[in-house]
Design a protein around this motif. Structure first.
Motif, PDB file in Angstrom:
ATOM      1  N   UNK A  95       0.829  -1.210   0.000  1.00 53.74           N
ATOM      2  CA  UNK A  95       0.000   0.000   0.000  1.00 53.74           C
ATOM      3  C   UNK A  95       0.862   1.259   0.000  1.00 53.74           C
ATOM      4  N   UNK A  96       1.859   1.340   0.866  1.00 57.27           N
ATOM      5  CA  UNK A  96       2.668   2.558   0.952  1.00 57.27           C
ATOM      6  C   UNK A  96       3.479   2.764  -0.328  1.00 57.27           C
ATOM      7  N   UNK A  97       3.931   1.697  -0.957  1.00 54.96           N
ATOM      8  CA  UNK A  97       4.717   1.818  -2.190  1.00 54.96           C
ATOM      9  C   UNK A  97       3.816   2.252  -3.352  1.00 54.96           C
ATOM     10  N   UNK A  98       2.648   1.626  -3.463  1.00 53.34           N
ATOM     11  CA  UNK A  98       1.728   1.983  -4.555  1.00 53.34           C
ATOM     12  C   UNK A  98       1.321   3.456  -4.418  1.00 53.34           C
ATOM     13  N   UNK A  99       1.033   3.886  -3.190  1.00 46.72           N
ATOM     14  CA  UNK A  99       0.661   5.296  -2.973  1.00 46.72           C
ATOM     15  C   UNK A  99       1.798   6.237  -3.329  1.00 46.72           C
ATOM     16  N   UNK A 100       3.041   5.797  -3.104  1.00 43.14           N
ATOM     17  CA  UNK A 100       4.192   6.674  -3.378  1.00 43.14           C
ATOM     18  C   UNK A 100       4.519   6.738  -4.869  1.00 43.14           C
ATOM     19  N   UNK A 101       4.269   5.671  -5.616  1.00 43.55           N
ATOM     20  CA  UNK A 101       4.722   5.636  -7.017  1.00 43.55           C
ATOM     21  C   UNK A 101       3.618   5.985  -8.013  1.00 43.55           C
ATOM     22  N   UNK A 102       2.413   5.419  -7.840  1.00 39.38           N
ATOM     23  CA  UNK A 102       1.373   5.541  -8.874  1.00 39.38           C
ATOM     24  C   UNK A 102       1.079   6.996  -9.286  1.00 39.38           C
ATOM     25  N   UNK A 103       1.059   7.963  -8.351  1.00 37.90           N
ATOM     26  CA  UNK A 103       0.773   9.334  -8.788  1.00 37.90           C
ATOM     27  C   UNK A 103       1.852   9.903  -9.723  1.00 37.90           C
ATOM     28  N   UNK A 104       3.073   9.365  -9.623  1.00 39.15           N
ATOM     29  CA  UNK A 104       4.175   9.882 -10.445  1.00 39.15           C
ATOM     30  C   UNK A 104       4.319   9.133 -11.761  1.00 39.15           C
ATOM     31  N   UNK A 105       3.824   7.890 -11.802  1.00 34.36           N
ATOM     32  CA  UNK A 105       3.941   7.100 -13.041  1.00 34.36           C
ATOM     33  C   UNK A 105       2.686   6.221 -13.157  1.00 34.36           C
ATOM     34  N   UNK A 106       1.673   6.688 -13.880  1.00 35.53           N
ATOM     35  CA  UNK A 106       0.410   5.931 -13.932  1.00 35.53           C
ATOM     36  C   UNK A 106       0.569   4.520 -14.504  1.00 35.53           C
ATOM     37  N   UNK A 107       1.608   4.292 -15.330  1.00 40.95           N
ATOM     38  CA  UNK A 107       1.796   2.945 -15.893  1.00 40.95           C
ATOM     39  C   UNK A 107       2.628   2.089 -14.918  1.00 40.95           C
ATOM     40  N   UNK A 108       2.150   2.082 -13.656  1.00 41.91           N
ATOM     41  CA  UNK A 108       2.828   1.333 -12.585  1.00 41.91           C
ATOM     42  C   UNK A 108       1.880   0.302 -12.000  1.00 41.91           C
ATOM     43  N   UNK A 109       2.411  -0.868 -11.687  1.00 40.78           N
ATOM     44  CA  UNK A 109       1.643  -1.871 -10.941  1.00 40.78           C
ATOM     45  C   UNK A 109       2.555  -2.476  -9.875  1.00 40.78           C
ATOM     46  N   UNK A 110       2.074  -2.510  -8.632  1.00 42.39           N
ATOM     47  CA  UNK A 110       2.864  -3.078  -7.545  1.00 42.39           C
ATOM     48  C   UNK A 110       2.953  -4.596  -7.681  1.00 42.39           C
ATOM     49  N   UNK A 111       4.059  -5.165  -7.217  1.00 42.70           N
ATOM     50  CA  UNK A 111       4.240  -6.614  -7.256  1.00 42.70           C
ATOM     51  C   UNK A 111       5.052  -7.086  -6.068  1.00 42.70           C
ATOM     52  N   UNK A 112       4.921  -8.379  -5.754  1.00 43.88           N
ATOM     53  CA  UNK A 112       5.691  -8.962  -4.648  1.00 43.88           C
ATOM     54  C   UNK A 112       5.906 -10.449  -4.896  1.00 43.88           C
ATOM     55  N   UNK A 113       7.145 -10.840  -5.239  1.00 46.45           N
ATOM     56  CA  UNK A 113       7.441 -12.277  -5.315  1.00 46.45           C
ATOM     57  C   UNK A 113       7.622 -12.814  -3.903  1.00 46.45           C
ATOM     58  N   UNK A 114       6.855 -13.851  -3.543  1.00 42.46           N
ATOM     59  CA  UNK A 114       7.003 -14.436  -2.195  1.00 42.46           C
ATOM     60  C   UNK A 114       8.120 -15.470  -2.265  1.00 42.46           C
ATOM     61  N   UNK A 115       9.336 -14.980  -2.480  1.00 41.04           N
ATOM     62  CA  UNK A 115      10.488 -15.873  -2.619  1.00 41.04           C
ATOM     63  C   UNK A 115      11.691 -15.145  -2.054  1.00 41.04           C
ATOM     64  N   UNK A 116      12.591 -15.857  -1.447  1.00 38.78           N
ATOM     65  CA  UNK A 116      13.778 -15.202  -0.905  1.00 38.78           C
ATOM     66  C   UNK A 116      14.656 -16.204  -0.197  1.00 38.78           C
TER      67      UNK A 116
END
Ligand code: NAP
Length: 298
Positions: A95-116
């Motif tokens: 949520x915090x990342x999407x809120x920080x990026x989407x207003x600056x670059x509308x062609x953005x989609x958040x993602x998270x690989x559950x791997x590490x």
């Protein structure tokens, strides 16, 4: 398609290795020139530099630095992106990342690989990291559908199991199964370590075996990671911790009332619930329609 990667560490480097093996051309940016050289030597990128200009031709860019560095990397990256470029990230909170990026670059989609892994940096990167692991995309009502489709296609080429949900749903689910356990486990270690009788504490240390090793593992891990979970997922983690505290209060009441039948019934119910979390999951169904911006799996 030309794929850009910012932050050539465990996740960024592993993405590069996997995508190059799938035939994508991959260009990278990292903070240190030595990391860029190592990423090229390891075959994680076709080319890499500390200068973001190298990503001017990228069609899709994965942001893979530590979460705290995302705003700084975004500021440096955006002036170089072509207007149709698609941007995504791999951060463990959404949520915090999407809120920080989407207003600056509308062609953005958040993602998270559950791997590490417990290791970090370009040396820890390896092929197969994302295979059979969940990979969550968090489109919102304003995410362009072609961006969702393009990132979904690349993610599926990693061999990951693709899910979509809202950023908030993602953060609450991850708080429950990943961030809460870290703090519960840390509290367990702290409560053992605060035993006022030194003889009892020493005996506990000597008696601790596989059960304590299992339950204390995530609480004895990297403190910076735990801080990141709390700092960037504070609302959802607070919600999960309060729900957990309610369960503890309930258990204490049952114990004080010597309600053994109720305690056994409680443990019977948790034993029945556990497999849904830890048994191997069937992969999500293949897409039949446009990815849902509000939930469901692809
Ligand atoms: P990592 O191994 O430490 O890699 C991060 C890389 O980012 C570092 O190698 C560093 O490269 C680079 N970097 C740092 N600051 C930068 C900046 N200002 N500009 C450009 N590059 C910078 O970390 P990671 O485990 O791959 O995690 C990266 C992201 O993946 C995080 O957002 C995390 O939430 C997410 N994630 C991690 C895991 C996991 O288990 N590790 C799982 C899922 C998602 P240099 O060597 O050049 O300094």
């Amino acid at each position: 398609m030309i794929v850009g990667i910012v932050g050539l560490g465990l996740i960024g480097g592993s993405l590069g290795l996997e995508l190059r093996s799938q035939g994508y051309r991959v260009l990278g940016v990292s903070r240190q020139a030595a990391t860029c050289e190592r990423a090229m030597a390891r075959g994680a990128v076709d080319g890499a530099a500390v200068d973001y200009g190298i990503l001017a031709s990228a069609d899709l860019v994965f942001l893979c630095p530590p979460i705290g560095a995302i705003p700084a990397t975004l500021t440096q990256l955006l002036p170089h992106l072509q207007p149709q470029a698609i941007l995504t990230d791999v951060g463990s909170v959404k949520a915090s990342i999407v809120e920080a990026i989407a207003p600056h670059w509308p062609r953005f989609i958040g993602g998270h690989p559950m791997a590490g892994t417990a290791d970090q940096g370009i040396e820890a990167a390896h092929l197969g990291l994302f295979r059979d692991a969940p990979y969550i995309l968090t489109p919102t009502a304003t995410t362009p559908p072609d961006c969702v489709e393009a990132v979904a296609e690349v993610v599926q080429s990693l061999g990951s199991h693709l899910y979509t949900c809202s950023p908030t749903e993602h953060d609450q689910a991850v708080a429950a199964i990943s961030h809460l356990p870290v703090f519960v486990s840390a509290a367990l270690i702290a409560s053992c370590d605060q035993e006022p009788n030194p003889k009892v504490r020493e005996l506990a240390q000597q008696f601790a075996s596989s059960g304590f090793r299992d339950t204390s593992r995530v609480g004895g891990g990297n403190p910076e990671l735990g801080r990141m979970m709390a700092q960037y997922n504070a609302t959802a983690l607070g919600r999960s911790l309060r729900a957990y505290r309610d369960r503890l209060d309930h258990l204490i009441t049952q114990l004080e009332q010597q309600n053994w039948d109720h305690l056994e019934a409680f443990l019977t119910a948790t034993a029945a619930a556990r497999p849904a979390y830890v048994a191997p999951h069937p992969p999500p169904s293949p897409p039949t329609d446009q990815p849902s911006p509000t939930g469901g799996s692809l």
